[in-house]
Design a protein around this motif. Structure first.
Motif, short mmCIF file in Angstrom:
data_model
loop_
_atom_site.label_atom_id
_atom_site.label_comp_id
_atom_site.label_asym_id
_atom_site.label_seq_id
_atom_site.Cartn_x
_atom_site.Cartn_y
_atom_site.Cartn_z
N VAL A 292 0.84 -1.20 0.00
CA VAL A 292 0.00 0.00 0.00
C VAL A 292 0.87 1.25 0.00
CG1 VAL A 292 -1.65 1.34 1.36
CG2 VAL A 292 -2.00 -1.11 1.07
N ALA A 293 1.93 1.28 0.80
CA ALA A 293 2.79 2.46 0.88
C ALA A 293 3.46 2.75 -0.46
CB ALA A 293 3.84 2.27 1.98
N ILE A 294 3.99 1.74 -1.12
CA ILE A 294 4.68 1.95 -2.40
C ILE A 294 3.70 2.42 -3.47
CG2 ILE A 294 5.91 0.78 -4.26
CD1 ILE A 294 7.27 -0.96 -2.14
N CYS A 295 2.54 1.79 -3.56
CA CYS A 295 1.55 2.16 -4.58
C CYS A 295 1.05 3.59 -4.38
CB CYS A 295 0.39 1.19 -4.57
SG CYS A 295 0.80 -0.48 -5.14
N CYS A 296 0.70 3.92 -3.14
CA CYS A 296 0.17 5.26 -2.87
C CYS A 296 1.25 6.33 -3.01
CB CYS A 296 -0.44 5.30 -1.48
SG CYS A 296 -1.94 4.29 -1.30
N GLY A 297 2.49 5.98 -2.66
CA GLY A 297 3.58 6.94 -2.85
C GLY A 297 3.79 7.26 -4.32
N SER A 298 3.63 6.27 -5.18
CA SER A 298 3.80 6.50 -6.62
C SER A 298 2.74 7.45 -7.17
CB SER A 298 3.73 5.16 -7.36
OG SER A 298 4.75 4.28 -6.90
N VAL A 299 1.54 7.43 -6.59
CA VAL A 299 0.46 8.31 -7.04
C VAL A 299 0.82 9.78 -6.83
CG1 VAL A 299 -1.96 8.96 -6.63
CG2 VAL A 299 -1.30 6.55 -6.69
#
Length: 542
Positions: free
Chosen positions: A492-499
């Motif tokens: 979740v952290a990696i995906c949301c950070g990419s946004v």
């Protein structure tokens, strides 16, 4: 003339602004003492099944009584949730023997016995929220964050409708009353309800403090303002550890962390309403009074401004027009900002509370771990103080959240025997997590226009609290696979950070006043007038 131009004349960061920030930092200290209270309020000490008819074993030591009544784990410790249906006296001769064939292992039938060496009382020991009821224990934190989620929607709208200061005062008063009612809870149901409502009230405090402070300061001090208020969150973290260390009974601990709300209520008398909000809502006489007071305190006694000049500063809000959460999605640029910032907030809160509500893995007792978590956050904020002005908000936001996920993921594959390395990685992850949280408050308050700023903060806070509400429940996934909670936090952290890379940059850009400012800024930045581009940080107060 824009509001930033007016701030240049009255002083964008003088004694007036410092007074406001000092007072607003008082309730900021109080927030983590409630948001992270679950670590101590619902702590579960060592426990085992209560053994009936212990008078029959008067000739045995307590260790022998446990040996014949409680099964052991493979590592030799006694199980917490199971007992023998009848005593296994033959184990006294050889503890390595197996139970007799006609014996069955069953769940605890007569309650539990708890180790009170660390806690006098917690809600776990009060209402036996262990074993089959473990989910209810974790749900206490979820109920609180559900309340915070609802409060984000309510106070985000109301503070844009009725003013920042009025809603901040209301939320503080409600927090004080509901916090005391929580301390007086006589049942789990009463505690769940009052903690949920306390979350609703505290959400207003969390939501309003930063925008109210930032709407009074100029462009070059916005970062300093955000970092300063964020540091007081970390101070609250450390004070929570100290309060919990000295107050080991959960009722009085709730009283201890709620009482400071009274001081904040008294001090709020000296905080003015946001002049930006007053002007945007046509209340120019009140705005003029506060602006003149600001000019006097900042030594600009020759300053004067007419009500007509303030009316001309009003934004693109048409007479009779009202804004709501739907307005966040009506125009293309605002819609993109709202969707992306919502995802970022979810990832930030989900990963932050996932780490903060798990005080294991440091080789320290939980009080020291809580204190260390607070200490770790301060250098992270100091670093962000530099980075957000050097590399920008967008890059800082994206990479701090991505690195948080990578640290969580690294500890999945690092062998447990490497305890020192795992602790260092966990500390780094906590630092990155706090850096992401520090940045997101500043970044979001700069993305939305004045007429929608509290609605925008309310919406993003709503999404964030969904993440906060889900974070404690993810710990229960360890029954499916031991590493599943960490895998979830990491992904979740990696995906949301990419946004975050999809959001516009706001470094040295004046705060937008109306929706048109946001839409036009997509193609061209509005010229900033309060400070030169790339204002050196050396000019900021220490």
């Amino acid at each position: 003339m824009k509001f930033e131009d007016l701030l240049l004349e009255i002083g964008g960061f003088g004694r007036f602004q410092i007074l406001i920030l000092v007072i607003l930092c008082l309730p900021r200290i109080n927030l983590p003492m409630h948001f992270l209270l679950h670590n101590f309020l619902a702590a579960t000490p060592s426990h085992h099944c209560a053994i009936p008819h212990q008078e029959a074993f008067v000739n045995l030591t307590m260790e022998e009584v446990l040996l014949i009544n409680i099964p052991r784990e493979p590592d030799g410790t006694f199980r917490s949730c199971e007992m023998f249906s009848k005593p296994q006296f033959h184990l006294l001769l050889n503890s390595s023997l197996q139970p007799e064939n006609n014996s069955t292992i069953q769940h605890c039938q007569h309650g539990w016995v708890y180790d009170h060496s660390q806690f006098s009382s917690t809600i776990s020991t009060q209402w036996d929220l262990v074993c089959e009821q473990r989910g209810l224990n974790q749900a206490t934190a979820t109920f609180f964050f559900i309340g915070v989620t609802m409060g984000a929607v309510v106070f985000g709208y109301l503070s844009d409708r009725f003013g920042r200061k009025t809603m901040l005062l209301l939320s503080l008063v409600c927090s004080l009353i509901l916090g005391m009612l929580s301390a007086a809870s006589i049942s789990y149901t009463m505690l769940a309800i009052t903690r949920t409502l306390t979350g609703v009230a505290l959400s207003g405090v969390s939501l309003i403090i930063l925008p109210l402070g930032m709407e009074w300061v100029d462009i070059q001090h916005r970062t300093f303002t955000a970092i300063l208020t964020s540091i007081f969150w970390s101070i609250g973290n450390m004070l929570l550890a100290m309060a919990a260390y000295f107050v080991r009974e959960w009722h009085w601990l709730l009283v201890a962390v709620t009482g400071p709300c009274l001081l904040s209520i008294v001090c709020l008398w000296w905080v003015p309403e946001s002049a930006r909000w007053l002007i945007a809502n046509g209340k120019v006489k009140q705005a003029r009074r506060h602006l003149l007071r600001c000019a006097r305190m900042n030594g600009r006694k020759d300053f004067t401004v007419s009500p007509e000049a303030l009316r001309r500063m009003a934004t693109d809000k048409k007479p009779g027009e009202s804004y709501s959460y739907i307005s966040l999605f009506r125009t293309p640029v605002l819609r993109k900002i709202s969707l992306c910032s919502g995802a970022v907030w979810f990832g930030v809160a989900f990963s932050y509370y996932g780490m903060s509500l798990n005080l294991t893995g440091f080789g320290l007792n939980m009080y020291l771990s809580q204190f260390v978590f607070g200490v770790i956050e301060i250098p992270a904020k100091m670093i962000m103080y530099v980075l957000v002005n050097r590399v920008g908000r967008r890059q800082s936001q994206a990479w701090t959240l991505i690195l948080t996920g990578l640290c969580v993921g690294a500890n999945i594959i690092i062998p447990k025997s490497f305890t020192s390395l795992r602790s260092v990685v966990a500390i780094m992850g906590k630092g990155f997590s706090e850096a992401a949280f520090t940045t997101v408050y500043l970044y979001t308050s700069e993305l939305y226009p004045t007429v929608l700023r509290q609605n925008g903060m309310g919406y993003t806070s709503f999404v964030a609290r969904l993440g906060g509400a889900l974070a404690p429940l993810v710990f229960l996934l360890d029954e499916v696979w031991r590493s599943l909670p960490q895998v979830t936090y990491c992904g979740v952290a990696i995906c949301c950070g990419s946004v975050a890379f999809l959001l516009p940059e706001t470094l040295n850009v004046r705060l937008p006043e109306g929706i048109e400012d946001v839409e036009k800024a997509q193609g061209k930045r509005p010229p900033q007038t309060s400070a030169p581009e790339g204002m050196p940080l050396q000019s900021l107060p220490k």
